[in-house]
Design a protein around this motif. Structure first.
Motif, mmCIF file in Angstrom:
data_model
loop_
_atom_site.group_PDB
_atom_site.id
_atom_site.type_symbol
_atom_site.label_atom_id
_atom_site.label_comp_id
_atom_site.label_asym_id
_atom_site.label_seq_id
_atom_site.Cartn_x
_atom_site.Cartn_y
_atom_site.Cartn_z
ATOM 1 N N GLU A 82 75.057 61.625 27.273
ATOM 2 C CA GLU A 82 76.256 62.124 27.942
ATOM 3 C C GLU A 82 77.376 61.212 27.465
ATOM 4 O O GLU A 82 77.591 60.125 28.008
ATOM 5 C CB GLU A 82 76.096 62.057 29.467
ATOM 6 C CG GLU A 82 75.162 63.081 30.043
ATOM 7 C CD GLU A 82 75.793 64.457 30.102
ATOM 8 O OE1 GLU A 82 76.963 64.622 29.689
ATOM 9 O OE2 GLU A 82 75.116 65.376 30.563
ATOM 10 N N LEU A 83 78.056 61.609 26.409
ATOM 11 C CA LEU A 83 78.984 60.730 25.703
ATOM 12 C C LEU A 83 80.093 60.182 26.589
ATOM 13 O O LEU A 83 80.475 59.010 26.476
ATOM 14 C CB LEU A 83 79.566 61.446 24.483
ATOM 15 C CG LEU A 83 78.556 61.759 23.382
ATOM 16 C CD1 LEU A 83 79.198 62.628 22.308
ATOM 17 C CD2 LEU A 83 77.972 60.493 22.779
ATOM 18 N N VAL A 84 80.610 60.993 27.476
ATOM 19 C CA VAL A 84 81.689 60.537 28.357
ATOM 20 C C VAL A 84 81.183 59.405 29.249
ATOM 21 O O VAL A 84 81.858 58.379 29.428
ATOM 22 C CB VAL A 84 82.254 61.709 29.196
ATOM 23 C CG1 VAL A 84 83.199 61.216 30.267
ATOM 24 C CG2 VAL A 84 82.929 62.724 28.282
ATOM 25 N N LYS A 85 79.993 59.559 29.782
ATOM 26 C CA LYS A 85 79.426 58.546 30.683
ATOM 27 C C LYS A 85 79.100 57.255 29.932
ATOM 28 O O LYS A 85 79.389 56.156 30.420
ATOM 29 C CB LYS A 85 78.182 59.099 31.378
ATOM 30 C CG LYS A 85 77.668 58.209 32.470
ATOM 31 C CD LYS A 85 76.608 58.882 33.313
ATOM 32 C CE LYS A 85 76.192 57.937 34.419
ATOM 33 N NZ LYS A 85 75.266 58.531 35.353
ATOM 34 N N VAL A 86 78.520 57.358 28.741
ATOM 35 C CA VAL A 86 78.197 56.165 27.963
ATOM 36 C C VAL A 86 79.481 55.467 27.511
ATOM 37 O O VAL A 86 79.593 54.241 27.587
ATOM 38 C CB VAL A 86 77.290 56.501 26.759
ATOM 39 C CG1 VAL A 86 77.046 55.267 25.900
ATOM 40 C CG2 VAL A 86 75.962 57.091 27.231
ATOM 41 N N ARG A 87 80.446 56.234 27.062
ATOM 42 C CA ARG A 87 81.735 55.661 26.648
ATOM 43 C C ARG A 87 82.375 54.908 27.815
ATOM 44 O O ARG A 87 82.888 53.792 27.633
ATOM 45 C CB ARG A 87 82.663 56.766 26.156
ATOM 46 C CG ARG A 87 83.930 56.270 25.501
ATOM 47 C CD ARG A 87 84.781 57.414 24.946
ATOM 48 N NE ARG A 87 84.148 58.020 23.785
ATOM 49 C CZ ARG A 87 83.698 59.285 23.723
ATOM 50 N NH1 ARG A 87 83.808 60.093 24.767
ATOM 51 N NH2 ARG A 87 83.146 59.748 22.629
ATOM 52 N N ALA A 88 82.333 55.485 29.003
ATOM 53 C CA ALA A 88 82.914 54.832 30.179
ATOM 54 C C ALA A 88 82.181 53.528 30.500
ATOM 55 O O ALA A 88 82.820 52.527 30.864
ATOM 56 C CB ALA A 88 82.883 55.778 31.376
ATOM 57 N N LEU A 89 80.876 53.523 30.372
ATOM 58 C CA LEU A 89 80.087 52.309 30.607
ATOM 59 C C LEU A 89 80.522 51.205 29.646
ATOM 60 O O LEU A 89 80.767 50.071 30.051
ATOM 61 C CB LEU A 89 78.595 52.616 30.434
ATOM 62 C CG LEU A 89 77.642 51.424 30.467
ATOM 63 C CD1 LEU A 89 77.590 50.803 31.856
ATOM 64 C CD2 LEU A 89 76.243 51.861 30.025
#
Length: 158
Positions: free
Chosen positions: A51-58
């Motif tokens: 989930e690119l958005v979630k990983v990027r946010a992390l």
């Protein structure tokens, strides 16, 4: 820093070792960072993607010290620009397969389809990971030695 590699390469063991030394460590296979999608071309019929958005946010939210993430998915290359290093953990085929067979905390690779997927990934995916890696670490060694290497690398990159 992203730790990547085949099933059985020691990503989870390295994360545990890093966490025990006080480092931030996240396995991207869990906690909603990855989802399963149909993949009829794969031996198991599915694959994980981030989930690119979630990983990027992390990654973007981390402010202090090293952050060690682990995972191997088709779309990971889309976030390579967010990592100080992409580290391929690698071991010989027989070591990988023996570790997968022996592990008790993850059922993946225990059935014929899972084993076929791992064999496929060793032949097809690991060479791609090797080309995209900034560093390669031999993970057939004791976990503490691998963790020492990762900590030293993180210190050099800081």
């Amino acid at each position: 820093m992203l730790l990547t590699g085949m099933s059985g390469a020691g990503k989870t063991a390295a994360l545990r070792g890093l966490a025990s030394r006080g480092h931030a460590a996240v396995d991207l296979d869990y906690d909603g960072y990855s989802v399963l999608v149909r993949a009829p071309h794969q031996p198991v019929g599915w694959e994980q993607v981030w989930e690119l958005v979630k990983v990027r946010a992390l990654v973007d939210a981390h402010r202090e010290g090293a952050l060690f993430l682990a995972g191997t998915v088709r779309n990971q290359v889309q976030l390579y620009d967010r990592f100080d290093a992409v580290v391929l953990l690698t071991a010989p085929r027989d070591v990988l397969l023996a570790r997968v067979e022996a592990r008790t905390d993850n059922p993946y690779g225990k059935d014929a389809a899972g084993r076929a997927q791992i064999e496929h990934d060793i032949d097809v995916v690991e060479p791609l990971l090797r080309r995209g890696a900034t560093h390669v670490v031999d993970s057939a060694r004791p976990t503490d030695d691998v963790v020492d290497d990762l900590v030293r690398l993180a210190a050099r990159l800081a």
